[in-house]
Design an enzyme around this catalytic site. Structure first.
Site, PDB file in Angstrom:
ATOM      1  N   MET A 134       0.838  -1.202   0.000  1.00 36.85           N
ATOM      2  CA  MET A 134       0.000   0.000   0.000  1.00 36.85           C
ATOM      3  C   MET A 134       0.877   1.258   0.000  1.00 36.85           C
ATOM      4  O   MET A 134       0.401   2.355   0.279  1.00 36.85           O
ATOM      5  CB  MET A 134      -0.936  -0.006   1.215  1.00 36.85           C
ATOM      6  CG  MET A 134      -1.903  -1.198   1.170  1.00 36.85           C
ATOM      7  SD  MET A 134      -3.467  -0.908   1.987  1.00 36.85           S
ATOM      8  CE  MET A 134      -2.922  -0.644   3.659  1.00 36.85           C
ATOM      9  N   LEU A 157       6.708   3.250   1.630  1.00 39.49           N
ATOM     10  CA  LEU A 157       7.568   2.078   1.807  1.00 39.49           C
ATOM     11  C   LEU A 157       8.655   2.290   2.861  1.00 39.49           C
ATOM     12  O   LEU A 157       9.159   3.392   3.032  1.00 39.49           O
ATOM     13  CB  LEU A 157       8.214   1.720   0.463  1.00 39.49           C
ATOM     14  CG  LEU A 157       7.226   1.473  -0.678  1.00 39.49           C
ATOM     15  CD1 LEU A 157       7.983   1.168  -1.963  1.00 39.49           C
ATOM     16  CD2 LEU A 157       6.265   0.339  -0.355  1.00 39.49           C
ATOM     17  N   HIS A 169       9.168  -3.420   3.569  1.00 39.08           N
ATOM     18  CA  HIS A 169       8.746  -3.624   2.179  1.00 39.08           C
ATOM     19  C   HIS A 169       9.962  -3.962   1.292  1.00 39.08           C
ATOM     20  O   HIS A 169       9.896  -4.839   0.442  1.00 39.08           O
ATOM     21  CB  HIS A 169       8.099  -2.361   1.623  1.00 39.08           C
ATOM     22  CG  HIS A 169       6.835  -1.943   2.306  1.00 39.08           C
ATOM     23  ND1 HIS A 169       6.746  -0.821   3.086  1.00 39.08           N
ATOM     24  CD2 HIS A 169       5.587  -2.482   2.309  1.00 39.08           C
ATOM     25  CE1 HIS A 169       5.514  -0.672   3.539  1.00 39.08           C
ATOM     26  NE2 HIS A 169       4.783  -1.677   3.096  1.00 39.08           N
TER      27      HIS A 169
END
Ligand code: AMP
Length: 285
Positions: A30, A33, A37
């Site tokens: 989503m 970051l 991630h």
């Protein structure tokens, strides 16, 4: 690095890549970051010839009173981080592309979605499985990388992949933490300085439970949970949502430590208004 906004265009690209026998590894996110991630992206590089990262704040996985409208975003920074990792494609669709006005289809995994996260967030997992199913149909990956940080999400998506016979291998990557132990999360940005200090209670609770379980003391789960609640209650901004021990494979709640040889401890706790989750896996020898 190519930034693709249209799902049709993304589909056309992956069709060509697959004709060339390229293996696609996919990391759904989503955005906003962080190192957690990026660890998934690095894992994806180990598996795929081509790495696709999606950035999409998925509206259907947010409840009506949740933080959809203030979820943090920094697309330019995300892109520079991903370009640094030599990601091949960033898929960055609009909500209208994914969910056009006449959209009607939702994917629902039963049973394991109504406990823990699903109890507090009743529509959350339906939103997660729906978006992951759509993204899998667009990106058609051979590999998809998810974080163990969202342990129940991993269990739910694994079940969906199994039941719907997706030809995708799921790669589960360990939780990346700040130096003090706080699990990295885009939502950590909501925390004030005081709350950030208090948020260490999630990690400390998991550490406490891990050491008690590993010490083989004859202590009951009930007692362990009560001791943990007492510690959490001492933290000003903390309000426990749930703290449960489940069997890692079945996700059945444990009432007895002897009933599992792989225990998953799951915690969700509000720090001020911010709801944080974390978990530990404990292998019993
Ligand atoms: P999100 O952007 O929060 O939807 O997360 C996208 C992916 O990153 C999910 O598979 C998460 O489980 C994973 N993820 C989030 N935080 C971490 C972390 N601290 N360590 C490892 N993976 C993470």
């Amino acid at each position: 690095m190519n930034i693709i906004k249209s799902s049709k265009e993304m589909q056309n690209i992956v069709t060509i890549l697959r004709e060339k026998a390229k293996k696609i590894a996919f990391v759904p996110t989503m955005g906003y970051l962080h190192e957690g991630h990026l660890s998934l992206v690095r894992k994806a590089k180990e598996y795929g010839d081509i790495v696709v990262v999606s950035i999409f704040v998925n509206p259907t996985q947010f409840g009506i009173n949740e933080d959809l409208n203030r979820y943090p975003k920094d697309f330019d920074k995300d892109c520079s981080l991903l370009a640094n990792e030599k990601v091949d494609y960033v898929f960055y669709p609009d909500a209208e592309d994914i969910y056009p006005k006449n959209y009607l289809t939702y994917i629902n995994v039963n049973k394991i979605t109504s406990i823990l996260e699903g109890k507090t967030r009743p529509t959350h997992f339906q939103g997660v499985t729906t978006i992951v199913a759509i993204l899998f149909n667009i990106v058609k990956p051979q590999y998809a990388v998810f974080g163990q940080k969202d342990a129940q999400q991993v269990a739910v998506i694994s079940k969906m992949v199994e039941d719907l016979k997706y030809e995708v291998e799921l790669i589960i990557s360990p939780t990346i933490r700040e130096k003090d132990g706080l699990a990295m999360s885009s939502r950590n940005t909501y925390l004030s300085v005081e709350e950030k200090k208090d948020s260490i209670i999630l990690y400390n609770t998991l550490k406490y439970l891990e050491s008690e379980i590993n010490s083989n003391k004859l202590i009951s789960i009930k007692e362990l949970i009560q001791n943990s609640i007492n510690k959490i209650n001492k933290v000003n901004t903390a309000k426990l949502d749930y703290l449960k021990l489940v069997d890692f494979n079945s996700f059945e709640e444990l009432t007895n430590l002897q009933d599992s040889n792989k225990i998953l401890i799951l915690i969700a706790c509000y720090i001020g208004k911010t709801r944080l989750i974390d978990n530990f896996i404990i292998n019993i020898d």
